[in-house]
Design a protein around this motif. Structure first.
Motif: not given
Length: 219
Positions: A172-183
């Motif tokens: 979840i942590i890695a996914g959220l980091v990638c989410y907020y960086v990607s947007v």
């Protein structure tokens, strides 16, 4: 056949390119990034797909990551293709640290103690042990040999279950980091691409008007 490879690769080359693809992992990462940026969807929806793909790489369901990532993206209303591309976060260069982090987290959450020298055995040897049990029991169905589930049970108790439990939080942590960086990156790329397309369209319209006003310029 038309689409058959003319040069058949030897086994050693297939194995080598699995761990180190042509052009290296840097080029592969650039390809994935390029494909993600060009997906025709909103930045948030693409990022939700990336989250699904990255999170899935922290699960021990190897061989089913595409299916799980696509299903999770569908549930989250994310871009399914982005989820499939996001699973490339897990590759032969990252699976070991992902596995170690997931295992240690799982043992901590379950209140168990993981020996330092047991990590390598758990992730490598016990995978092989479980596979050997599956192979032995498969042939035991057709022979008089007795089935033995000991190593498979040991694998589930000491590797699979701790891995599955422990992969949730770092996933979840890695996914959220990638989410907020990607947007913001995807949004900026899409805006820039729209600007380039508008500029090209304006230039074509201007050229068409000039040609209509003076047909000799189009010759």
């Amino acid at each position: 056949m038309v689409f058959k490879r003319r040069d058949r690769r030897p086994i050693w080359r297939i194995v080598f390119e699995f761990f180190w693809p042509r052009g290296g992992w840097g080029r592969a990462a650039q390809y994935v990034k390029h494909r993600l940026r060009r997906l025709p969807d909103s930045p948030e929806k693409i990022a939700r797909g990336i989250f699904a793909g990255v999170f899935t790489t922290f699960t021990p369901f190897f061989g089913m990551h595409f299916v799980i990532a696509g299903t999770l993206a569908f549930i989250l209303r994310g871009n399914i293709l982005a989820a499939l591309l996001g699973t490339f976060f897990g590759n032969p260069l990252t699976y070991l640290p992902i596995g170690v982090i997931s295992m240690k987290t799982g043992y901590f959450l379950l209140g168990r103690h993981l020996q330092h020298d047991d990590v390598e055995r758990s992730l490598a040897g016990k995978f092989l042990d479980a596979g050997a049990d599956l192979q032995h029991n498969f042939f035991a169905v057709f022979t008089e040999a007795d089935m033995d589930w000991h190593r498979l049970e040991l694998f589930y108790d000491e590797v699979f279950f701790p891995y599955m439990v422990g992969g949730i939080i770092p996933g979840i942590i890695a996914g959220l980091v990638c989410y907020y960086v990607s947007v913001p990156l995807i949004r900026a790329y899409q805006h820039r691409r729209k600007g380039v397309l508008k500029a090209k369209l304006a230039a074509l319209k201007k050229k068409a008007h000039l040609k209509a006003d003076d047909p000799s310029k189009g010759d």
